[in-house]
Scaffold this active site. Sequence first.
Site, PDB file in Angstrom:
ATOM      1  N   MET A 225      51.902  43.548   3.068  1.00 46.17           N
ATOM      2  CA  MET A 225      50.984  42.680   3.820  1.00 46.17           C
ATOM      3  C   MET A 225      51.727  41.734   4.747  1.00 46.17           C
ATOM      4  SD  MET A 225      49.986  39.909   0.863  1.00 46.17           S
ATOM      5  CE  MET A 225      50.395  38.344   1.650  1.00 46.17           C
TER       6      MET A 225
ATOM      7  N   HIS B  71      63.927  44.531  14.194  1.00 48.94           N
ATOM      8  CA  HIS B  71      62.651  44.929  13.598  1.00 48.94           C
ATOM      9  C   HIS B  71      62.864  46.127  12.677  1.00 48.94           C
ATOM     10  CE1 HIS B  71      58.591  46.775  13.514  1.00 48.94           C
ATOM     11  NE2 HIS B  71      58.164  45.532  13.643  1.00 48.94           N
TER      12      HIS B  71
END
Length: 363
Positions: free
Chosen positions: A185, A127
């Site tokens: 986004m 991540h």
Amino acid sequence: MFEKGYVDGGYVRVPGEELFSFIVRVLLKLGVPEEHAKIVADNLLMADLRGIESHGVQRLKRYVDGILSGGININPRIEILREGPSYALIDGDEGLGQVVGQRAMSLAIEKAKDSGIGVVAVRNSNHYGIAGYYALMAAREGMIGISMTNSRPLVAPTGGVERFLGTNPIALAAPTKDKPFLLDMATSVVPIGKLEVYRRKNKPIPEGWAIDAGGNLTRDVEAVFNEGALLPLGGLGELFGGHKGYGLSLMVDILSGILSGGTWSRHVKNTNERKSEVDHFFMAINIEAFTPLEEFKERMTKMIDEIKSSKKHPDFERIWIHGEKGFLTQETRLKIGIPIYKKVLKELDEIADKIGVDRIGGV
């Protein structure tokens, strides 16, 4: 230093430098090299400064757990597997995603300086925080930056109910004569971190964000975590474009996972598991290879000014440009501190006690 005492609905404001220092000392205690610890702290701090609570310091526990379980390699051998004048393929050796991502985008920028464009695909990472962090690296160098990553399966494809897609974010940054344009986004209606925020606050989520295991729209956050799924950008079905968000998510998997020789979201694992198989994609475009940089900035600024001065909808006071709210929030929080929710602060205190470092504020 700050005094504990909750304000603003259970939040306490923490100075940015104190938050940065805390993250660094936690990671140092776990054996992370100082340079790497500061990259992670900078990434998390940027998220909290810009108001992206879902990807800020509340993510620290995820990385701590990943390091303690062996799912994150704190001393990765980040290796360039293939390389040409304008491209590279990197193996992240299961390192902290922020460290791997910073290395990869730096390489893309260097290649763009020489070749006009730099593309770097990454496999075997973790991540990497907010996608916009890496896109902005390029914008600060007078380039257009693009960053994307796949993630563990949390989103149902249009027409399905099973978690198959990641939230697979996309970011693009471009310089202007003022603050950069920054689109950052998820390709789902919301990132999973927003649901984690609602879960901590024991609040129902807005309808349209997710479905339960049977495919029904739900506001029950626990139903989503219990075999439910997030929805792709556009929502349920095709009426409002859910199939487009679904397609964008697959695009991220193709560029990040399949192109790199990694995998796609369905097979990405949690950070605390070995071989989590998170993959990234970075691109830097040297504006000067196409048009003079100052002319590009002028045209970007003019386009933004035209949009913002166009006729307003009666229900809206102004038209915002992507990234603008974040920069304004950052300016404010640098002055008055970052609001940290009480349950997150408690979690950070528990991390500090567990590994033996000073709590935030030294308390």
